[in-house]
Motif scaffolding. Sequence first.
Motif, short mmCIF file in Angstrom:
data_model
loop_
_atom_site.label_atom_id
_atom_site.label_comp_id
_atom_site.label_asym_id
_atom_site.label_seq_id
_atom_site.Cartn_x
_atom_site.Cartn_y
_atom_site.Cartn_z
N THR A 1 0.81 -1.21 0.00
CA THR A 1 0.00 0.00 0.00
C THR A 1 0.85 1.27 0.00
OG1 THR A 1 -1.50 -1.28 1.39
CG2 THR A 1 -2.01 1.04 1.09
N ASP B 1 -5.80 -2.78 -6.44
CA ASP B 1 -5.35 -3.64 -5.35
C ASP B 1 -6.01 -5.01 -5.48
OD1 ASP B 1 -3.96 -4.33 -3.12
OD2 ASP B 1 -5.30 -3.35 -1.69
N GLU B 2 -5.29 -6.05 -5.08
CA GLU B 2 -5.80 -7.43 -5.15
C GLU B 2 -6.36 -7.69 -6.54
OE1 GLU B 2 -5.03 -9.28 -2.78
OE2 GLU B 2 -4.65 -7.83 -1.20
N HIS C 1 -7.97 1.46 3.56
CA HIS C 1 -6.95 2.24 2.86
C HIS C 1 -7.09 3.72 3.22
CE1 HIS C 1 -5.12 -0.91 0.68
NE2 HIS C 1 -6.07 -1.11 -0.22
MG MG Z 1 -2.95 -4.78 0.68
#
Ligand code: MG
Length: 694
Positions: A301, A395-396, A331
Amino acid sequence: MRPSILNPLFADITVLTGVGPKIAALISRAAGPLVVDLVLTAPAGLVDRSFRPTIAEAPPGRILTLSVTVDRHDPPPKGRRLPYKVICSDETGYITLVYFHARADYLKTLLPEGQTRLISGKVEEFNGARQMPHPDYVADPDKPSDMPTFEPIYPLTAGLTAGVMRKAVTQAMMRVPALSEWQDDSWLKARNWPSWKNSIEAMHAPESQAGLSAMAPTRQRLAYDELLANQLALLLIRKARIKSRGRSITGHGRLLAKAKKALPFSLTNAQELALDDIYSDMRAPDRMVRLLQGDVGSGKTIVAFFAMLTAIESGGQSALMAPTEILARQHLESLEPLALAAGIKLGILTGRDKGTARRETLRQLANGDIDILLGTHALFQDDVAFHDLALVVIDEQHRFGVRQRVALTQKGPKPDLLVMTATPIPRTLSLTAYGDMDHSRITEKPPGRKPVDTRTISMSRIDEIVNGLKRATTNGEQAYWVCPLVEESEFLDLTAAEERFETLKTALGDGVGLVHGKMSGPEKDAIMERFYNGEIQVLIATTVIEVGVNAPNATIMIIEHAERFGLAQLHQLRGRVGRGEKKSSCILLYKAPLGETAKARLNVLRDTEDGFLIAEEDLRLRGAGDVLGAAQSGFPRFRLADIAVHGELLAAARDDAELIMRRDADLKSARGEALRTLLYLFSRDDAVKLLSAG
Ligand code: MG
Ligand code: ADP
């Protein structure tokens, strides 16, 4: 346009004699709807009729071929439902051929009395005598070709017989043309590989178990062809994307400096290296398309945040898309202090944001007040418009489809793209799946992480586990309890999460919660939030918790039926604990007895926390198909190549494809022309189209 020489292969299977609509439907299910699908279907087994014993030596139960004299026919008495028998012999003894529901005239011509015949099938002992019920083949020894010595067996489906499938493949193979060689001459010579046509013919005519092996030379050639098509297609796609020029992004470093000052730790070496890759991509005028791989907790991150700050320094905006609401809000929470320090503005947009608040966010986004927009799928709704989107971070990434990725990158003038994944993928697999992107890996965790004490324990000791859990929760610890399925399946004897929820509630009291995949988003979020707040001590969950949420107080991870999960998945689940100060543990509950492979797999997990190592071991132990599992989409399914054994060939194909791109990226040379045919042969029309368009 597909070269016309391939047309016979790209015809519908119904062009084959004997393949009507009904059989075509079955073959489609087993192999595919086109002739080429049959051609590219490798046999799974082999019938070997080369064993030629005498009658006396013939062992029961094994396929063999006998050379016999037909002595006499013994039809059943009229009106009796008895089998028709034919008595045969050689110099060592007698054997009876047995036919049920036989037509006498047919058998008389097939097996004329006094003549010699080859018969092939399985021998049985019956009342001390030898017999062969319904031989597979009866052939005249003067016409031995009537009986194949070796017969390939193809993957079938219910209703499709081996013989019908074999005939269809034989016919399909008659349509195979000789094709110009697409492989490099010297490489072919060095490997001593035959032409494609000879290789594919050899694949369908195996003469031993060794001939079926993926390591047979002809099979290696075919696997290499497929891998080369895959790599070349990916590089063509990559080139087309990079050609669609991006912008050169260079930061002045002032925002970065402020954020760094507010950071309570310094970056790891691995994080710095990943950032070097990213900055240099952003600086270049070509578009960045980079995959950042890093274990759960490796600190992706902050790397993404620094990249986003750089985009803002050059006057643009950034977007960070997460797969779930919770993750997006986490986040926001973790980045807020850094954003404040740097003096930039974060915004968030999820499905939950509606009405005036949403309108206000959109307004600030459009006029450039919001520098970084965090959110979920909601980010790429039509009315979301950026002032100047320069960088998209996903993300992911395995949770999103390609289309969603594209939709978001269309919201800016060719923004740079950084995708992140915590799913450890072996290097070979990531080449085939993400070969169109550049790769960075974070291979090191932030200092001070405590190892997670991992144990494998039989389900039979579940009472001990529950008692231990009771003690731990009384001491204020929190635990995840993961179950494989939500509802009792009639096929799999899995302990359902709901049932486990009931039993644990009885044992532990009210601090037990349940979250599963069939709940709605807000329902899930509500339960998860109660877990973070500590209202729930034990969270029973199906694998919905897999995605990178953070609950630092959770120290215990219990996974039921661990043997049914992929190693990568288990590893990710384990990554949910061990994030805070306290010592953490992971208990892999398995159902005894465990097979050798299953035991070895769980031991890998017990012995290491290195996600990449785990992924490589999983590939070695289980093969590519299983590693990817149903959960992973976006991975190509190979028909002839097997990544678990052809890893070396894949690396060579990658090098080869890179060389081709350097020398003849438009595929204009003679070899280039042949390579176009190769791409069409493996249905990579998408990649060839980019060529003609460019
Ligand atoms: Mg992460
Ligand atoms: P992931 O790669 O799973 O997304 P995160 O980015 O969520 O990991 O980071 C996990 C935790 O590690 C966060 O709490 C983050 O603040 C912390 N972290 C990240 N980098 C470092 C570092 N270099 N040193 C110490 N802690 C770090």
